[in-house]
Design a protein around this motif. Structure first.
Motif, PDB file in Angstrom:
ATOM      1  N   GLU A 172     -41.658  -2.505 -23.548  1.00  0.00           N
ATOM      2  CA  GLU A 172     -41.416  -3.183 -22.952  1.00  0.00           C
ATOM      3  C   GLU A 172     -39.933  -4.202 -22.375  1.00  0.00           C
ATOM      4  OE1 GLU A 172     -40.893  -6.897 -27.231  1.00  0.00           O
ATOM      5  OE2 GLU A 172     -39.419  -5.215 -26.783  1.00  0.00           O
ATOM      6  N   ARG A 173     -39.366  -3.108 -22.735  1.00  0.00           N
ATOM      7  CA  ARG A 173     -37.655  -2.807 -21.670  1.00  0.00           C
ATOM      8  C   ARG A 173     -37.866  -3.170 -20.491  1.00  0.00           C
ATOM      9  NH1 ARG A 173     -32.888   0.576 -24.357  1.00  0.00           N
ATOM     10  NH2 ARG A 173     -31.443  -0.614 -22.699  1.00  0.00           N
ATOM     11  N   CYS A 174     -39.419  -2.612 -20.038  1.00  0.00           N
ATOM     12  CA  CYS A 174     -40.058  -1.875 -18.302  1.00  0.00           C
ATOM     13  C   CYS A 174     -40.377  -2.862 -18.547  1.00  0.00           C
ATOM     14  CB  CYS A 174     -40.194  -0.304 -18.873  1.00  0.00           C
ATOM     15  SG  CYS A 174     -39.085   0.465 -18.995  1.00  0.00           S
ATOM     16  N   ASP A 175     -41.189  -4.038 -19.075  1.00  0.00           N
ATOM     17  CA  ASP A 175     -41.969  -5.123 -18.582  1.00  0.00           C
ATOM     18  C   ASP A 175     -43.511  -4.433 -18.732  1.00  0.00           C
ATOM     19  OD1 ASP A 175     -39.872  -7.440 -18.622  1.00  0.00           O
ATOM     20  OD2 ASP A 175     -39.245  -6.828 -16.143  1.00  0.00           O
ATOM     21  N   LYS A 176     -43.571  -4.035 -19.369  1.00  0.00           N
ATOM     22  CA  LYS A 176     -45.278  -3.453 -19.638  1.00  0.00           C
ATOM     23  C   LYS A 176     -45.903  -4.315 -21.003  1.00  0.00           C
ATOM     24  CE  LYS A 176     -44.823  -0.039 -16.743  1.00  0.00           C
ATOM     25  NZ  LYS A 176     -45.856  -0.326 -14.937  1.00  0.00           N
ATOM     26  N   ASN A 177     -46.842  -4.745 -20.583  1.00  0.00           N
ATOM     27  CA  ASN A 177     -47.783  -5.202 -21.490  1.00  0.00           C
ATOM     28  C   ASN A 177     -48.035  -3.972 -22.823  1.00  0.00           C
ATOM     29  OD1 ASN A 177     -49.500  -6.804 -22.958  1.00  0.00           O
ATOM     30  ND2 ASN A 177     -51.153  -6.814 -21.651  1.00  0.00           N
ATOM     31  N   ILE A 178     -47.688  -4.640 -23.812  1.00  0.00           N
ATOM     32  CA  ILE A 178     -47.444  -4.047 -25.619  1.00  0.00           C
ATOM     33  C   ILE A 178     -48.690  -4.323 -26.200  1.00  0.00           C
ATOM     34  CG2 ILE A 178     -45.183  -3.181 -25.346  1.00  0.00           C
ATOM     35  CD1 ILE A 178     -44.635  -5.247 -27.353  1.00  0.00           C
ATOM     36  N   GLN A 179     -49.824  -5.561 -25.585  1.00  0.00           N
ATOM     37  CA  GLN A 179     -50.886  -5.834 -26.080  1.00  0.00           C
ATOM     38  C   GLN A 179     -51.891  -4.700 -25.845  1.00  0.00           C
ATOM     39  OE1 GLN A 179     -50.780  -7.689 -28.257  1.00  0.00           O
ATOM     40  NE2 GLN A 179     -48.128  -7.835 -28.046  1.00  0.00           N
ATOM     41  N   LYS A 199     -37.430   6.906 -17.271  1.00  0.00           N
ATOM     42  CA  LYS A 199     -37.680   5.663 -16.333  1.00  0.00           C
ATOM     43  C   LYS A 199     -37.206   4.271 -16.243  1.00  0.00           C
ATOM     44  CE  LYS A 199     -41.959   4.692 -14.991  1.00  0.00           C
ATOM     45  NZ  LYS A 199     -43.825   3.051 -15.150  1.00  0.00           N
ATOM     46  N   LEU A 200     -36.384   4.924 -17.904  1.00  0.00           N
ATOM     47  CA  LEU A 200     -35.638   3.112 -18.444  1.00  0.00           C
ATOM     48  C   LEU A 200     -34.032   3.942 -18.246  1.00  0.00           C
ATOM     49  CD1 LEU A 200     -35.992   0.938 -20.036  1.00  0.00           C
ATOM     50  CD2 LEU A 200     -34.789   2.505 -21.840  1.00  0.00           C
ATOM     51  N   GLN A 201     -34.016   4.999 -18.208  1.00  0.00           N
ATOM     52  CA  GLN A 201     -32.874   5.852 -17.679  1.00  0.00           C
ATOM     53  C   GLN A 201     -32.545   5.202 -15.985  1.00  0.00           C
ATOM     54  OE1 GLN A 201     -30.037   7.157 -19.502  1.00  0.00           O
ATOM     55  NE2 GLN A 201     -29.356   6.710 -17.451  1.00  0.00           N
ATOM     56  N   THR A 202     -33.986   5.741 -15.015  1.00  0.00           N
ATOM     57  CA  THR A 202     -33.941   4.740 -13.864  1.00  0.00           C
ATOM     58  C   THR A 202     -33.397   3.362 -13.421  1.00  0.00           C
ATOM     59  OG1 THR A 202     -34.837   6.560 -13.555  1.00  0.00           O
ATOM     60  CG2 THR A 202     -34.413   5.136 -11.416  1.00  0.00           C
ATOM     61  N   ILE A 203     -33.724   3.108 -13.907  1.00  0.00           N
ATOM     62  CA  ILE A 203     -33.377   1.061 -14.242  1.00  0.00           C
ATOM     63  C   ILE A 203     -32.382   1.188 -14.750  1.00  0.00           C
ATOM     64  CG2 ILE A 203     -34.470  -0.807 -15.312  1.00  0.00           C
ATOM     65  CD1 ILE A 203     -37.377   0.214 -15.732  1.00  0.00           C
ATOM     66  N   ASP A 205     -29.880   2.890 -14.812  1.00  0.00           N
ATOM     67  CA  ASP A 205     -28.894   3.172 -13.146  1.00  0.00           C
ATOM     68  C   ASP A 205     -28.468   2.073 -11.953  1.00  0.00           C
ATOM     69  OD1 ASP A 205     -28.304   5.545 -14.786  1.00  0.00           O
ATOM     70  OD2 ASP A 205     -29.926   6.725 -13.474  1.00  0.00           O
ATOM     71  N   LYS A 206     -29.663   1.875 -12.139  1.00  0.00           N
ATOM     72  CA  LYS A 206     -29.840   0.825 -11.160  1.00  0.00           C
ATOM     73  C   LYS A 206     -29.099  -0.425 -11.491  1.00  0.00           C
ATOM     74  CE  LYS A 206     -32.889  -1.593  -7.913  1.00  0.00           C
ATOM     75  NZ  LYS A 206     -34.442  -1.777  -7.624  1.00  0.00           N
ATOM     76  N   ALA A 207     -28.929  -0.794 -12.150  1.00  0.00           N
ATOM     77  CA  ALA A 207     -28.880  -2.058 -13.168  1.00  0.00           C
ATOM     78  C   ALA A 207     -26.911  -1.468 -12.989  1.00  0.00           C
ATOM     79  CB  ALA A 207     -28.797  -2.604 -14.447  1.00  0.00           C
ATOM     80  N   LYS A 208     -26.539  -0.477 -13.450  1.00  0.00           N
ATOM     81  CA  LYS A 208     -24.762  -0.343 -13.571  1.00  0.00           C
ATOM     82  C   LYS A 208     -24.400  -0.034 -11.863  1.00  0.00           C
ATOM     83  CE  LYS A 208     -21.316   3.290 -14.767  1.00  0.00           C
ATOM     84  NZ  LYS A 208     -21.105   3.323 -13.788  1.00  0.00           N
ATOM     85  N   ARG A 209     -25.284   0.156 -11.505  1.00  0.00           N
ATOM     86  CA  ARG A 209     -24.746   0.195 -10.018  1.00  0.00           C
ATOM     87  C   ARG A 209     -24.468  -1.089  -8.823  1.00  0.00           C
ATOM     88  NH1 ARG A 209     -27.970   5.099  -9.423  1.00  0.00           N
ATOM     89  NH2 ARG A 209     -29.706   3.949  -8.316  1.00  0.00           N
ATOM     90  N   ALA A 210     -25.877  -1.617  -9.902  1.00  0.00           N
ATOM     91  CA  ALA A 210     -25.424  -3.221  -9.018  1.00  0.00           C
ATOM     92  C   ALA A 210     -24.252  -4.374  -9.550  1.00  0.00           C
ATOM     93  CB  ALA A 210     -26.707  -4.041  -8.721  1.00  0.00           C
ATOM     94  N   GLU A 211     -24.103  -3.727 -11.187  1.00  0.00           N
ATOM     95  CA  GLU A 211     -23.003  -4.641 -11.534  1.00  0.00           C
ATOM     96  C   GLU A 211     -21.603  -3.420 -11.008  1.00  0.00           C
ATOM     97  OE1 GLU A 211     -20.550  -6.135 -14.502  1.00  0.00           O
ATOM     98  OE2 GLU A 211     -22.764  -6.827 -14.072  1.00  0.00           O
ATOM     99  N   ASP A 212     -21.753  -2.477 -10.598  1.00  0.00           N
ATOM    100  CA  ASP A 212     -20.721  -1.573 -10.258  1.00  0.00           C
ATOM    101  C   ASP A 212     -19.649  -1.978  -9.132  1.00  0.00           C
ATOM    102  OD1 ASP A 212     -20.304  -0.215 -12.137  1.00  0.00           O
ATOM    103  OD2 ASP A 212     -20.993   1.952 -11.224  1.00  0.00           O
ATOM    104  N   ILE A 213     -21.430  -2.447  -8.100  1.00  0.00           N
ATOM    105  CA  ILE A 213     -20.445  -3.476  -6.724  1.00  0.00           C
ATOM    106  C   ILE A 213     -20.396  -4.457  -6.755  1.00  0.00           C
ATOM    107  CG2 ILE A 213     -22.138  -3.955  -4.751  1.00  0.00           C
ATOM    108  CD1 ILE A 213     -23.892  -1.942  -4.707  1.00  0.00           C
ATOM    109  N   ARG A 214     -20.721  -5.046  -7.919  1.00  0.00           N
ATOM    110  CA  ARG A 214     -20.900  -6.594  -7.932  1.00  0.00           C
ATOM    111  C   ARG A 214     -18.881  -6.771  -8.370  1.00  0.00           C
ATOM    112  NH1 ARG A 214     -19.347  -9.750 -11.785  1.00  0.00           N
ATOM    113  NH2 ARG A 214     -19.368  -8.319 -13.717  1.00  0.00           N
ATOM    114  N   LYS A 215     -17.973  -5.627  -9.515  1.00  0.00           N
ATOM    115  CA  LYS A 215     -16.944  -5.456  -9.568  1.00  0.00           C
ATOM    116  C   LYS A 215     -16.509  -5.324  -8.562  1.00  0.00           C
ATOM    117  CE  LYS A 215     -18.106  -4.374 -15.017  1.00  0.00           C
ATOM    118  NZ  LYS A 215     -17.737  -3.053 -16.001  1.00  0.00           N
ATOM    119  N   ALA A 216     -17.152  -3.607  -7.684  1.00  0.00           N
ATOM    120  CA  ALA A 216     -16.137  -4.113  -6.503  1.00  0.00           C
ATOM    121  C   ALA A 216     -15.724  -5.202  -6.245  1.00  0.00           C
ATOM    122  CB  ALA A 216     -16.711  -2.671  -5.896  1.00  0.00           C
ATOM    123  N   GLN A 217     -16.396  -5.626  -5.747  1.00  0.00           N
ATOM    124  CA  GLN A 217     -16.422  -7.089  -5.036  1.00  0.00           C
ATOM    125  C   GLN A 217     -15.594  -7.612  -4.988  1.00  0.00           C
ATOM    126  OE1 GLN A 217     -20.485  -8.281  -4.538  1.00  0.00           O
ATOM    127  NE2 GLN A 217     -21.370  -7.202  -2.702  1.00  0.00           N
TER     128      GLN A 217
END
Length: 331
Positions: A172-179, A199-203, A205-217
């Motif tokens: 569900e968190r990876c937007d897959k069809n759970i039906q 796969k979820l860890q990769t997602i 990590d990517k979200a955390k990097r994006a958040e870290d970049i936002r905080k840095a800015q």
């Protein structure tokens, strides 16, 4: 008893002496009365203070008592195999086994929850056990009920309910069809579960990097105001180059590369702290913090906060050139 399902609790005591046959005795210590609506009432002996959970006043009468952990625990021990149940519980799928589920909880669910009845009749005992284990897990069953029905219609048997529900949540968190049976009925649950963990860890990590970049800015303006006068300081001994970090993004990259808390602990916002990066041919060796009040090295750390073979050289290089920092402070 009448319309009530009763769960009776007995204490067995056995007297044993050398050369004598064991002499057992039994004492009923309590009962759970469960009405057709699933409400329960405890009738039992009076509890007493004691080290053991089965501390009762054996001379007290069986009376209505407040439910407590003792009765709840004792009712979930060994279940006598000859079980009589009400017609409603029998109609709702019970077939003489509690399947290692708390009997009181199981009977309450079978009397009040159609999903428990369906799982019992479909012999989905693992999912039934999951439903009965906690209120939160009962909510999980409710939330993913359509997914459970589709898996059942496709002949999929859930043998590890905890892992399977965790897997569905990850889908569900990876937007897959759970039906879709393609996803929800894996041939190898363990393998697919582990794959989606990665796969979820990769997602994440990517979200955390994006958040870290936002905080840095967001922190860049105040950082520049505090530390811009130190930008450009570089110290070199012919092999090691030590430079001031000149942006919050550089702090973030240094922290990520070295696995240190430089960015997460917001060193860039510390007014009396100046951070240098020691490098050889562009590769980070150690990260150094200098106290701007004392001009002393507070710490110098390599990867994962470990010292390197260049540690003393780096500190000596900084100490020999603190006048460069002092000049910027007084300028």
């Amino acid at each position: 008893i009448e319309d009530y399902q009763v769960v009776r609790m007995f204490l067995m005591m056995v007297e044993m002496r050398k050369g004598m046959k064991a002499s057992p005795a039994y004492l009923e210590i309590g009962q759970y009365f469960i009405d057709p609506k699933g409400n329960k009432t405890v009738v039992g002996l009076q509890r007493t203070l004691g080290y053991y959970i089965d501390s009762f006043a054996f001379g007290s009468p069986l009376e209505i008592r407040n439910d407590n952990d003792a009765f709840n625990h004792i009712a979930d021990q060994w279940v006598y195999p000859r079980i009589k149940v009400t017609d409603t519980i029998k109609r709702n799928g019970f077939k003489n086994s509690t399947h290692h589920i708390h009997p009181v909880t199981l009977f309450q669910q079978l009397l009040t929850n159609p999903k428990a009845e369906t799982l019992m009749k479909a012999n989905e005992i693992e999912l039934l056990r999951y439903l009965c284990s906690s209120d939160q897990r009962a909510e999980d069953i409710k939330r993913y009920w359509n997914t459970i029905k589709i898996a059942n219609r496709n002949g999929y048997k859930v043998n590890d309910s905890v892992m399977w529900v965790d897997y569905i949540k990850m889908l569900e968190r990876c937007d897959k069809n759970i039906q879709s049976p393609k996803y929800i009925c894996p041939a190898n649950l363990q393998e697919e579960h582990d794959r989606y963990v990665k796969k979820l860890q990769t997602i994440q990590d990517k979200a955390k990097r994006a958040e870290d970049i936002r905080k840095a800015q967001e922190r860049e303006a105040s950082f520049k105001e505090q530390k811009e006068k130190f930008f450009g300081i570089r110290i070199n001994d012919g092999e090691i180059e030590v430079k001031v970090l000149e942006s919050v993004e550089e702090y973030r990259q240094e922290a990520e590369s070295q696995h240190i808390c430089l960015f997460s602990a917001a060193y860039d916002q510390r007014e009396d702290s100046l951070i240098f990066s020691a490098r050889i041919d562009g590769k980070i060796i150690e990260t150094i913090e200098v106290d701007l009040k004392t001009l002393k090295v507070v710490q110098s750390r390599g990867v994962c906060n470990q010292n390197t073979e260049y540690h003393d050289r780096i500190i000596n290089l900084i100490n020999a050139n603190t006048h460069l920092i002092k000049e910027r402070i007084t300028a």
